[in-house]
Scaffold this motif. Structure first.
Motif, short mmCIF file in Angstrom:
data_model
loop_
_atom_site.label_atom_id
_atom_site.label_comp_id
_atom_site.label_asym_id
_atom_site.label_seq_id
_atom_site.Cartn_x
_atom_site.Cartn_y
_atom_site.Cartn_z
N GLY A 19 -0.06 86.13 -0.75
CA GLY A 19 -0.55 87.28 -1.66
C GLY A 19 -1.26 88.18 -0.82
N SER A 20 -1.67 88.13 0.56
CA SER A 20 -2.10 88.90 0.81
C SER A 20 -0.93 89.64 1.95
N PRO A 21 -0.97 91.25 2.20
CA PRO A 21 0.22 91.92 3.07
C PRO A 21 0.17 91.57 4.43
N GLU A 22 0.03 90.60 4.89
CA GLU A 22 -0.22 90.18 6.02
C GLU A 22 -0.26 88.60 6.45
N HIS A 23 0.91 88.09 5.26
CA HIS A 23 0.69 86.61 4.59
C HIS A 23 1.71 85.85 6.33
N ARG A 24 2.67 86.83 6.61
CA ARG A 24 3.52 86.57 6.95
C ARG A 24 3.38 86.63 9.17
N LYS A 25 1.80 87.08 9.20
CA LYS A 25 1.52 87.98 11.46
C LYS A 25 0.77 86.54 10.94
N ASP A 26 1.21 86.73 12.72
CA ASP A 26 0.65 85.14 13.41
C ASP A 26 -0.77 85.33 12.85
N ALA A 27 -1.44 84.73 12.75
CA ALA A 27 -2.84 84.86 13.02
C ALA A 27 -3.36 83.35 14.32
N LEU A 28 -3.20 82.21 14.52
CA LEU A 28 -3.02 81.40 15.19
C LEU A 28 -2.27 80.55 16.06
N ARG A 29 -2.76 80.01 16.45
CA ARG A 29 -1.42 78.99 16.97
C ARG A 29 -2.42 77.98 17.82
N TYR A 30 -2.04 76.59 16.97
CA TYR A 30 -2.99 75.72 17.63
C TYR A 30 -1.95 74.02 18.28
N ARG B 60 -1.04 80.36 5.12
CA ARG B 60 0.39 80.14 5.75
C ARG B 60 0.56 79.58 6.43
N HIS B 61 1.77 78.67 6.83
CA HIS B 61 1.86 77.79 8.08
C HIS B 61 2.93 77.27 8.11
N GLY B 62 3.12 76.77 9.38
CA GLY B 62 4.47 76.27 9.96
C GLY B 62 4.29 75.81 11.56
N ALA B 63 5.37 74.99 11.63
CA ALA B 63 5.33 74.56 12.94
C ALA B 63 6.80 74.94 14.01
#
Length: 84
Positions: free
Chosen positions: A14-25, A40-43
């Motif tokens: 819902g945020s304009p930045e929902h596709r921007k990388d923020a953190l990698r675990y 939002r997340h993905g492997a």
């Protein structure tokens, strides 16, 4: 045992930045990851080996009926994305 397949987190849905990388675990044996469903997340790809996931979804009917959950900050109001 496996190599690769880190978990990437981006902005909140819902945020304009929902596709921007923020953190990698990077996964570690014996640890788990818990996050809000609207995060939002993905492997990434597994480079070698095999990985098994245990995924659990949780709901709380009391929280969903509360004034905290019904507050506008907790409701998804999709905004225009800021880019690809």
């Amino acid at each position: 045992d496996f190599k690769g397949s880190s978990l990437q987190f981006c902005g909140m849905l819902g945020s304009p930045e929902h596709r921007k990388d923020a953190l990698r675990y990077h996964h570690r044996v014996g640890y788990c990851v818990a996050h809000l469903g609207t995060q939002r997340h993905g492997a990434d790809l597994i480079l070698s080996g095999e990985r098994i996931n245990l995924i659990s979804w949780n709901r709380n009917k009391v929280w969903r009926r509360s004034s905290g959950h019904l507050h506008p900050l907790h409701q998804i109001d999709y905004k225009e994305e800021s880019g690809p």
